[in-house]
Design a protein around this motif. Structure first.
Motif, PDB file in Angstrom:
ATOM      1  N   UNK C  96      45.208  34.846  45.530  1.00 38.26           N
ATOM      2  CA  UNK C  96      44.358  35.517  44.672  1.00 38.26           C
ATOM      3  C   UNK C  96      42.885  35.336  44.832  1.00 38.26           C
ATOM      4  N   UNK C  97      42.537  34.084  44.818  1.00 39.90           N
ATOM      5  CA  UNK C  97      40.780  33.718  45.059  1.00 39.90           C
ATOM      6  C   UNK C  97      40.624  34.159  46.178  1.00 39.90           C
ATOM      7  N   UNK C 119      34.648  35.855  38.086  1.00 48.23           N
ATOM      8  CA  UNK C 119      35.172  37.061  37.715  1.00 48.23           C
ATOM      9  C   UNK C 119      36.668  36.856  37.368  1.00 48.23           C
ATOM     10  N   UNK C 120      37.436  35.949  38.035  1.00 47.86           N
ATOM     11  CA  UNK C 120      38.686  35.797  37.227  1.00 47.86           C
ATOM     12  C   UNK C 120      38.873  35.284  36.108  1.00 47.86           C
ATOM     13  N   UNK C 121      37.889  34.554  35.440  1.00 42.57           N
ATOM     14  CA  UNK C 121      37.702  33.992  34.137  1.00 42.57           C
ATOM     15  C   UNK C 121      37.596  35.399  33.293  1.00 42.57           C
ATOM     16  N   UNK C 122      36.874  36.391  33.858  1.00 40.97           N
ATOM     17  CA  UNK C 122      36.565  37.357  32.846  1.00 40.97           C
ATOM     18  C   UNK C 122      37.783  38.310  32.606  1.00 40.97           C
ATOM     19  N   UNK C 129      44.662  31.303  40.391  1.00 39.65           N
ATOM     20  CA  UNK C 129      43.909  31.677  41.515  1.00 39.65           C
ATOM     21  C   UNK C 129      44.526  31.263  42.887  1.00 39.65           C
ATOM     22  N   UNK C 130      45.275  30.232  42.673  1.00 39.44           N
ATOM     23  CA  UNK C 130      45.958  29.792  44.190  1.00 39.44           C
ATOM     24  C   UNK C 130      47.315  30.546  44.533  1.00 39.44           C
ATOM     25  N   UNK C 145      42.821  43.108  40.773  1.00 42.23           N
ATOM     26  CA  UNK C 145      42.323  44.265  41.642  1.00 42.23           C
ATOM     27  C   UNK C 145      41.043  44.665  40.854  1.00 42.23           C
ATOM     28  N   UNK C 146      40.938  44.402  39.462  1.00 43.91           N
ATOM     29  CA  UNK C 146      39.526  44.688  39.002  1.00 43.91           C
ATOM     30  C   UNK C 146      38.489  43.787  39.511  1.00 43.91           C
TER      31      UNK C 146
END
Lengths: 582, 137, 372
Positions: C96-97, C119-122, C129-130, C145-146
């Motif tokens: 993902x990251x 961004x992932x936090x948002x 992430x992994x 994707x967003x």
């Protein structure tokens, strides 16, 4: 086969419920599968048994003399063929699946043509062309006025490099076919996503397209390497000391069964590695489909040098892998027609067709039986045995041949001894050196082909079909006959055809297992061409190539029809289309 | 703030001038809203609507004069904008007190000018250019 | 002016014209929905804006830079746009990251990673992430994707049917989350959808793309719903009750009442489309058309009632009506029930000839406002 009368009319569900849980797996499908599968694994297990039983002095002798050579040569050959097929296969697949240039449509299928050529056939042809007395060197000498061999350097065709080149030329289509499918399948979405995120076309290829196609490429290269290990004709003719040749040598020239079996067991470790690599590829492939949306690939319009390069890059493998050798053979066939078209050849062709057809029919019947058993009976043991039985495809023909010979010999001796003791009757060798032995060898090696494709196409028939048929009062057998076989007929026949053609080309097992003085087209070509009488063998060789073209045609049709995102063929009634439902 | 960068120019002086005049009013409205003086919208909007309708009339007259083939379609488009103008007047009247009205007004006004008016006018930019060359426009 | 500017874009695949002189301006910070049936060319428009397809006719600018016209084509990697694919197109071989940092090359690795984690936090996906894409649910893939599309801070964000792959019960929540992430980013966004409700929910501005590949109407969701300029637009939001009538003295008479037809010539044959919520039912009503209730279907908040008008003079094809009423209304079958039309939900379109819209022309008749 199961008698229909006993179960027709029985309410569905009662049959299973009536038996105790413990014996639930005991029925004709499960038992049949387990028995057949066991038979199929006998040759491999025999080889392992003899090979791994300590005792003979031969092993230490082999280790100290020929074994290191076999290992190095085999590894070098694998590296050479692996690298060659990877570059040609992936390169051409990428060109035809993502670029636009003149002839692209034609190359899409033409690149498969070399599949029709057995490696040993082009080895004979190229030796004929490239050796000292061949037309190429003669021409060079004439042009440059050389008279002696030491005045110039010319690559020796009968060498490790030569063998690797020959195999690369005819085996790259495996890699091409699989990586092309992967490039088409990963759908343009992935590449587009990469472009939108700021990476140019070349970087996108190396960071997205190639890694995504890796599982398919791994499968393709492992299949190529299995074929490389299997090859006997080429290495025998070029005298390249690989394992396969070693087995043959120890077996027939040193007359040492144990040594051959030991070498064969050793070779099996190479095979296990390849099978694991292939399985690994297939497992990863499942995860590599996050997209179900296909779109026509954009096709970078190639211009100038890139375009010329693409055309030449795609044309060379086709020319050297198929067109040139086919033309040379055809030329010889015309010149040596009288010599080549003797009545013996017709007889050998008849033998080839008869043997191959027998093996294909049996492989298909057994394949359908096992695949349907796996579908019907979901027991672990049935599935496991069915898969285990289809491992033969990975095992080199020479290894299987040793296993078949030894196990059949043991059986013959057993029967003979039994008959002598009890009936004072000597049966001699009942199976060894018979057509039955050859057919059995073919079955062990090619059963995977028919089982695999029947299983795959049965998988597309929705399970509700079975339920519907059962609820209408049909037994599993009559459901198979009335529903499944008609539905999968097309792919089943294709599978049978593939088995047929592979049997036609098969050399190492046929050479070892055939009855005395019995010839097929393959053994005939091998014998004559090895004696540098390619002219006499040309027609027979062309015959093998002619049959070899059949699967190429089928594959070409499949390629042009099932292009994802273009005109997708409608799924046959009763088959679920995976791409649309996922 | 709206800004008539090159892709919003008709390259026809009278039309560009009128578009710019409308843009100036839009920017006054935006300034008023951002400057906590949204009450001004009440007077600015009728002015804008008046200018817009005058512009529509002038433009249609020009299109008729130079024989633009799709003039009917463009007239229809202009007339379809009436409801929007009615709504904007309503928003403007409430802009002093109501945040939602202010947001809606600003958005509607920017889209109205840049999208509904100017970008749609680009349809006949090429036609006018052609006519200007032959001296008919 | 910042944003996406599309001018006179036409596009054809072979003989099929999918876009027909489409123009639009989407200012920075706005979210515009392109709403249209499948095959209306809306995805093509996205792909043209992204540079995945070559422009055939027209011009496209992003932040005042021409990115495509008849002579030039900036490749997608040079446009600085974010595109979210309908099926997300996450790279399955990357974590993902790694997917999110994919567009962040050229900056130091740790910086890119920090930014990607933000961004992932948002989108609430740091915990994954992994992981690899195939381990995520559809909704989680959508969020990644967003984040991936927004990470490179694009000038323009394009969303292709971003919620179509999600279960209905997840859709509402993800829509809301997506909307707040987009608002926070302040990027000009074009979203393509065929679902009118989704467009109404997400968009500040809706553009309706018709089957002929041209824009039929654009405006606030409210305007699209209450003031459809086109029969096609009116019918987008589901079932309509359809009547045919003739204009007389500025009105059209239909079996359930009178509808004003401002500015239409008398004697003109028109069709009147009435939304299901535009049919008002009344128990023991004095006026209105008498009817029988055929069935009622409770949809939660609303109740769909099928009724049949009983008056003799109603044409057979206009007898059966769909009515949408508040769920608390339960038609009392013992009483006489009548129907009336609510004019706000009734739309009139001319039946024959190129349709005049029911309002006056500027060129011919000066408007009162303009005259003052």
């Amino acid at each position: 086969m199961m008698s229909e009368a006993t179960t027709v009319g029985m309410a569905p569900g009662r049959a299973a419920g009536a038996k105790s849980e413990r014996w639930a797996w005991f029925n004709v499908w499960s038992v049949g599968t387990v028995v057949i599968a066991a038979m199929m694994t006998v040759p491999i297990l025999t080889v392992l048994y003899i090979g791994l039983t300590p005792g003979d002095e031969i092993w230490s002798h082999l280790v100290s003399t020929v074994l290191p050579g076999y290992i190095t040569t085999t590894l070098l050959l694998m590296i050479g063929v692996g690298t060659g097929t990877f570059i040609i296969g992936v390169g051409t697949a990428w060109l035809v699946s993502t670029c636009r240039f003149p002839g692209k449509r034609m190359f899409e299928w033409a690149l498969l043509l070399p599949m029709a050529m057995p490696a040993y056939v082009i080895a004979y042809v190229y030796t004929d062309i490239l050796e000292y007395a061949g037309p190429v060197q003669v021409l060079l000498r004439e042009i440059f006025g050389w008279t002696l061999k030491r005045q110039y350097w010319f690559p020796e065709i009968r060498s490790l490099g030569g063998a690797a080149s020959m195999m690369t030329l005819v085996l790259y289509p495996y890699v091409y076919l699989l990586s092309r499918a992967a490039f088409m399948e990963q759908s343009v979405c992935m590449l587009e996503a990469s472009r939108v995120l700021g990476r140019g076309p070349w970087r996108s290829f190396f960071t997205v397209a190639l890694p995504l196609a890796r599982p398919a490429i791994v499968i393709g290269v492992s299949l190529v390497l299995m074929e490389t290990l299997n090859d006997f004709g080429t290495v025998d003719f070029f005298a390249v000391g690989t394992f396969t040749l070693g087995i043959y040598d120890v077996w027939l020239n040193m007359n040492n069964v144990t040594g051959a079996a030991q070498l064969a067991s050793m070779l099996l470790f190479f095979v296990v590695f390849l099978v694991l690599a292939e399985r690994f590829g297939r497992r990863n492939q499942r995860f590599h489909h996050t997209t179900s949306k296909y779109k026509a690939l954009p096709g970078y319009e190639l211009k100038g040098w890139a375009r010329r390069g693409a055309i030449i890059g795609c044309a060379l493998p086709v020319v050297f892998g198929f067109l040139l050798p086919a033309m040379v053979l055809a030329g010889y066939a015309v010149i040596h027609f009288k010599e080549a078209a003797n009545t013996d050849v017709l007889g050998y062709a008849g033998n080839s067709v008869m043997l191959s057809a027998l093996a294909a029919a049996l492989a298909l019947a057994i394949g359908i039986f096992m695949a349907y058993a796996v579908r019907l009976r979901k027991e672990r043991i049935v599935t496991f045995m069915a898969r285990f039985a289809s491992l033969g495809y990975a095992v080199p023909g020479s290894v299987l041949a040793v296993g078949v010979l030894v196990s059949l010999g043991a059986m013959d001796n057993g029967i003979d001894g039994f008959m002598r003791r009890n009936f004072s009757l000597s049966t001699g060798l009942l199976f060894s050196g018979t057509i039955a032995a050859v057919t059995f060898g073919y079955l062990v090696r090619f059963l995977a082909l028919s089982f695999g494709s029947v299983e795959a196409s049965l998988g597309k028939v929705t399970p509700s079909m079975d339920g519907a048929a059962a609820s209408l009062g049909h037994t599993p057998f009559s459901t198979l006959r009335r529903i499944h076989i008609p539905l999968i007929r097309g792919s089943a026949l294709t599978a049978a055809m593939m088995v047929f053609v592979d049997c036609m080309k098969e050399l190492p097992m046929t050479v070892i297992l055939r009855p005395f003085n019995f010839h097929t087209l393959a053994t005939y070509v091998h014998q004559y061409a090895s004696d540098e009488q390619l002219g006499a063998a040309s027609l027979a060789a062309l015959g093998i190539v002619g049959f070899g073209i059949l699967p190429v045609i089928v594959l070409s049709f499949a390629i042009t029809k099932s292009r994802p995102g273009h005109s997708k063929p409608n799924p046959a009634p009763g088959q679920t289309n995976k791409d649309q439902t996922s | 703030m709206v800004e008539l960068t090159p892709s919003f120019l008709m390259d026809y002086e009278s039309l560009d001038k009128e578009h710019q005049a409308l843009a100036d009013i839009v920017n006054l409205v935006v300034e008023a809203i951002d400057g906590d003086d949204a009450g001004k919208c009440k007077t600015l909007l009728p002015e804008f609507v008046k200018a817009a309708k005058r512009h529509f009339a002038n433009e249609e007259a020009l299109l008729v004069k130079i024989g633009y083939p799709n003039v009917k379609k463009h007239q229809k488009h202009h007339r379809s904008l009436n409801t929007k103008m009615d709504h904007m007047i309503e928003f403007a009247n409430m802009a002093g007190e109501n945040q939602l009205a202010r947001d809606s007004l600003r958005r509607e006004l920017v889209f109205f000018l840049m999208d509904d008016i100017i970008t749609t006018d680009m349809d006949f930019k090429a036609f006018i250019e052609e006519k200007a060359k032959t001296g008919e426009a | 002016m910042k944003g996406l500017h599309v001018i006179g874009v036409s596009h054809a695949y072979g003989d099929t014209q999918v876009l027909n002189s489409v123009s639009m301006m989407i200012p920075a910070g706005e979210l515009v929905c392109l709403l249209g049936p499948s095959g209306s060319g809306k995805t093509t428009l996205l792909r043209l804006a992204a540079g995945l397809e070559r422009l055939q006719h027209g011009q496209i600018l992003i932040n005042d830079q021409v990115v495509a016209d008849a002579h030039m084509h900036v490749p997608p990697e040079g446009r600085g746009i974010g595109l979210m694919f309908q099926d997300y197109a996450l790279f399955p071989h990357l974590s993902i990251i790694e997917n999110v940092t994919f567009g962040l090359f050229g900056q130091p690795k740790d910086k890119a990673r920090r930014h990607a984690m933000e961004m992932l936090d948002q989108v609430g996906m740091t915990a994954h992430a992994e992981n690899h894409p195939h381990m995520l649910s559809g909704g989680q893939q959508q969020r990644v994707a967003l984040a991936r599309a927004l990470a490179p801070e694009p000038n323009l964000l394009l969303l292709d049917e971003p919620f179509s792959g999600l279960d209905t019960n997840m859709r509402g929540q993800i829509r809301e989350e997506t909307q707040s992430v987009l608002k926070a980013s302040g990027v000009a966004t074009v979203m393509v959808t065929h679902d009118p409700e989704e467009a109404m929910f997400m968009a500040d501005w809706i553009k309706i793309l018709g089957n002929n590949g041209s824009i039929l109407q654009s405006g606030r969701p409210h305007e699209i719903y209450y003031h459809p300029q086109h029969e096609f637009v009116a019918k987008l939001f589901g079932l309509m009750n359809r009547f045919v009538g003739v204009v007389k003295d500025g009105y059209v008479e239909i079996p359930i009442g009178k509808v004003g037809a401002k500015g239409m010539d008398d004697g003109r044959r028109v069709e009147v489309l009435v939304r299901p919520e535009g049919v008002l039912l009344e128990s023991n009503g004095a006026n209105g058309a008498p009817l029988d209730v055929v069935s009622t279907h409770l949809l939660g908040h609303d109740n769909i009632v099928r009724v049949r008008l009983t008056a003799d003079n109603v044409a057979p094809e206009e007898r059966n009506l769909y009515v949408r009423i508040h769920h608390t209304f339960e038609p009392e079958l013992s009483k006489r029930i009548t129907a009336d039309v609510e004019a706000d939900y009734a739309f009139i379109f001319p039946l024959d000839g190129a349709g005049d819209v029911a309002e006056a022309s500027y060129a011919s008749t000066p408007q009162p406002e303009a005259a003052k």
